[in-house]
Enzyme design. Structure first.
Site, mmCIF file in Angstrom:
data_model
loop_
_atom_site.group_PDB
_atom_site.id
_atom_site.type_symbol
_atom_site.label_atom_id
_atom_site.label_comp_id
_atom_site.label_asym_id
_atom_site.label_seq_id
_atom_site.Cartn_x
_atom_site.Cartn_y
_atom_site.Cartn_z
ATOM 1 N N HIS A 81 -1.329 -2.342 -2.621
ATOM 2 C CA HIS A 81 0.024 -2.917 -2.670
ATOM 3 C C HIS A 81 0.266 -3.695 -1.377
ATOM 4 O O HIS A 81 -0.214 -3.303 -0.310
ATOM 5 C CB HIS A 81 1.058 -1.783 -2.827
ATOM 6 C CG HIS A 81 2.424 -2.319 -3.148
ATOM 7 N ND1 HIS A 81 3.242 -2.854 -2.191
ATOM 8 C CD2 HIS A 81 3.089 -2.422 -4.326
ATOM 9 C CE1 HIS A 81 4.365 -3.268 -2.772
ATOM 10 N NE2 HIS A 81 4.292 -3.017 -4.063
ATOM 11 N N ASN A 116 7.001 1.589 -9.941
ATOM 12 C CA ASN A 116 6.630 2.030 -8.592
ATOM 13 C C ASN A 116 7.910 2.407 -7.844
ATOM 14 O O ASN A 116 8.670 1.531 -7.441
ATOM 15 C CB ASN A 116 5.890 0.878 -7.887
ATOM 16 C CG ASN A 116 5.557 1.204 -6.444
ATOM 17 O OD1 ASN A 116 5.721 2.350 -5.998
ATOM 18 N ND2 ASN A 116 5.090 0.215 -5.714
ATOM 19 N N TRP A 117 8.107 3.701 -7.684
ATOM 20 C CA TRP A 117 9.356 4.170 -7.051
ATOM 21 C C TRP A 117 9.346 3.954 -5.534
ATOM 22 O O TRP A 117 10.370 4.099 -4.893
ATOM 23 C CB TRP A 117 9.572 5.654 -7.338
ATOM 24 C CG TRP A 117 9.759 6.007 -8.791
ATOM 25 C CD1 TRP A 117 9.718 5.164 -9.865
ATOM 26 C CD2 TRP A 117 10.018 7.312 -9.330
ATOM 27 N NE1 TRP A 117 9.924 5.863 -11.034
ATOM 28 C CE2 TRP A 117 10.117 7.189 -10.732
ATOM 29 C CE3 TRP A 117 10.172 8.575 -8.765
ATOM 30 C CZ2 TRP A 117 10.361 8.275 -11.567
ATOM 31 C CZ3 TRP A 117 10.413 9.665 -9.597
ATOM 32 C CH2 TRP A 117 10.518 9.508 -10.985
ATOM 33 N N LYS A 118 8.185 3.666 -4.974
ATOM 34 C CA LYS A 118 8.046 3.518 -3.514
ATOM 35 C C LYS A 118 8.584 4.780 -2.828
ATOM 36 O O LYS A 118 8.470 5.865 -3.403
ATOM 37 C CB LYS A 118 8.718 2.227 -3.033
ATOM 38 C CG LYS A 118 8.204 1.013 -3.834
ATOM 39 C CD LYS A 118 8.588 -0.309 -3.249
ATOM 40 C CE LYS A 118 8.028 -1.440 -4.118
ATOM 41 N NZ LYS A 118 8.283 -2.788 -3.597
ATOM 42 N N SER A 122 10.490 -8.431 -8.437
ATOM 43 C CA SER A 122 11.834 -8.627 -8.971
ATOM 44 C C SER A 122 11.882 -8.735 -10.495
ATOM 45 O O SER A 122 12.658 -9.522 -11.046
ATOM 46 C CB SER A 122 12.507 -9.843 -8.314
ATOM 47 O OG SER A 122 12.626 -9.650 -6.914
ATOM 48 N N GLU A 153 2.652 -3.805 0.531
ATOM 49 C CA GLU A 153 3.236 -2.996 1.617
ATOM 50 C C GLU A 153 2.154 -2.190 2.329
ATOM 51 O O GLU A 153 2.234 -1.939 3.537
ATOM 52 C CB GLU A 153 4.350 -2.101 1.037
ATOM 53 C CG GLU A 153 5.586 -2.928 0.688
ATOM 54 C CD GLU A 153 6.406 -2.432 -0.490
ATOM 55 O OE1 GLU A 153 6.315 -1.248 -0.844
ATOM 56 O OE2 GLU A 153 7.132 -3.260 -1.080
ATOM 57 N N GLY A 166 11.156 -7.358 -3.990
ATOM 58 C CA GLY A 166 12.386 -6.835 -3.407
ATOM 59 C C GLY A 166 13.342 -7.912 -2.934
ATOM 60 O O GLY A 166 14.306 -7.641 -2.218
ATOM 61 N N GLY A 223 12.353 -1.966 -7.727
ATOM 62 C CA GLY A 223 13.770 -1.593 -7.732
ATOM 63 C C GLY A 223 14.322 -1.239 -9.108
ATOM 64 O O GLY A 223 15.023 -0.232 -9.268
ATOM 65 N N GLU A 246 1.292 -9.581 -7.514
ATOM 66 C CA GLU A 246 2.625 -9.417 -6.938
ATOM 67 C C GLU A 246 2.794 -10.392 -5.770
ATOM 68 O O GLU A 246 2.389 -10.082 -4.642
ATOM 69 C CB GLU A 246 2.808 -7.991 -6.416
ATOM 70 C CG GLU A 246 2.718 -6.914 -7.485
ATOM 71 C CD GLU A 246 3.507 -5.664 -7.090
ATOM 72 O OE1 GLU A 246 4.287 -5.207 -7.923
ATOM 73 O OE2 GLU A 246 3.355 -5.178 -5.960
HETATM 74 P P1 13P Z 1 10.581 -5.102 -6.877
HETATM 75 O O1 13P Z 1 10.537 -4.990 -8.362
HETATM 76 O O2 13P Z 1 11.623 -4.230 -6.230
HETATM 77 O O3 13P Z 1 10.630 -6.530 -6.427
HETATM 78 O O4 13P Z 1 9.176 -4.516 -6.338
HETATM 79 C C1 13P Z 1 7.995 -4.958 -6.884
HETATM 80 C C2 13P Z 1 6.903 -4.101 -6.393
HETATM 81 O O5 13P Z 1 6.524 -4.152 -5.241
HETATM 82 C C3 13P Z 1 6.287 -3.149 -7.347
HETATM 83 O O6 13P Z 1 5.143 -2.586 -6.824
#
Ligand code: 13P
Length: 253
Positions: free
Chosen positions: A98, A9-11, A216, A100, A176, A238, A170
């Site tokens: 997600h 997931n590149w966000k 993470s 977020e 993150g 990330g 998650e």
């Molecule tokens: P990280 O791997 O940066 O913690 O993010 C996880 C995430 O939200 C994947 O959707």
């Protein structure tokens, strides 16, 4: 049996050139180095999907996902993207719920259930996310929170529909932050979620659904996480932005 999946997931990161470079590297390195049968899903921002899909076109194990979609089919919804649009550019998977989206954009359980339905009605596969915040884990509410998110989000689906869903656990406190859930914590929650599905549907259905861990995930912890019996892969943030790291995670199955 269920699939192993490494999803990146590149966000909201990378411009088009940087995204194409990353995708090309991942696709080429995967072809050269990866001997397992894991499915790889690249999940770039909407704008980059067409280009990334073209790059992935020839590789049989690399799929493309979207980070979100509208629950509506079409119409006056400025700024939104429909499932049909995603389908028309070759998207295979759509992330729904997600943390977020839940937290920053206020998406509630009812909306996420509608989005999941829309994705399935369009013939695409949802990656449905759940996960508790730190205060919920510290107050021992983490099982109840995930149960509620799962029940409200996807338990309105038929057995045939839920078999097309990928679940991603998650924990919000691990996203993150560099703090990963321990492999025991991940396994415990994944087994719990699989048990919920077995109770609601049946054991065979539960055993057929891939449950990914996100939060993470790194090359250094992927192997231990993925070796847990109920952890079928990762939804990686990330570390999916660096081709070397992401390919090492794909190799960790
Ligand atoms: P990280 O791997 O940066 O913690 O993010 C996880 C995430 O939200 C994947 O959707």
């Amino acid at each position: 049996m269920r699939k192993n999946i490494a999803a990146g997931n590149w966000k909201m990161n990378l411009d088009l050139d940087a995204g194409k470079k990353l995708a090309s590297e991942v696709i080429n390195m995967t072809a050269d180095e990866v001997s397992n049968d894991a499915e790889v899903i690249l999940i770039p921002p909407f704008l980059h999907i067409t280009s990334i899909k073209q790059l992935a076109g020839s590789s049989k194990n690399v799929f493309v996902g979207a980070q979100n979609c509208s629950n509506e089919a079409s119409g006056a919804f400025t700024g939104e993207i429909s499932v049909e649009m995603l389908k028309s550019v070759g998207v295979d998977y759509v992330v729904v719920g997600h943390s977020e989206r839940r937290e920053i954009f206020g998406e509630d359980d009812a909306l996420l259930a509608a989005k999941t339905k829309a994705v399935l009605a369009g013939g695409l596969k949802p990656i449905f996310c759940c996960g508790e915040k730190l205060e919920s884990r510290e107050s021992d509410q983490h099982f109840a929170i995930n149960k509620e998110q799962i029940e409200k989000g996807i338990f309105g689906l038929s057995k045939e529909e839920i078999l097309k869903v990928v679940i991603a656990y998650e924990p919000v406190w691990a996203i993150g932050t560099g703090v990963t859930a321990s492999s025991d914590q991940a396994q415990e929650m994944h087994a719990y979620i699989r048990g919920l599905i077995a109770d609601k549907y049946d054991q065979e259905t539960a055993d057929s659904i891939s449950i990914l861990y996100g939060g993470s995930v790194k090359p250094g912890n992927a192997e231990e996480l993925f070796s847990q019996p109920d952890v079928d892969g990762g939804l990686v943030g990330g570390a999916s932005l660096k081709s070397r790291d992401f390919v090492d995670i794909i190799k960790a199955f």
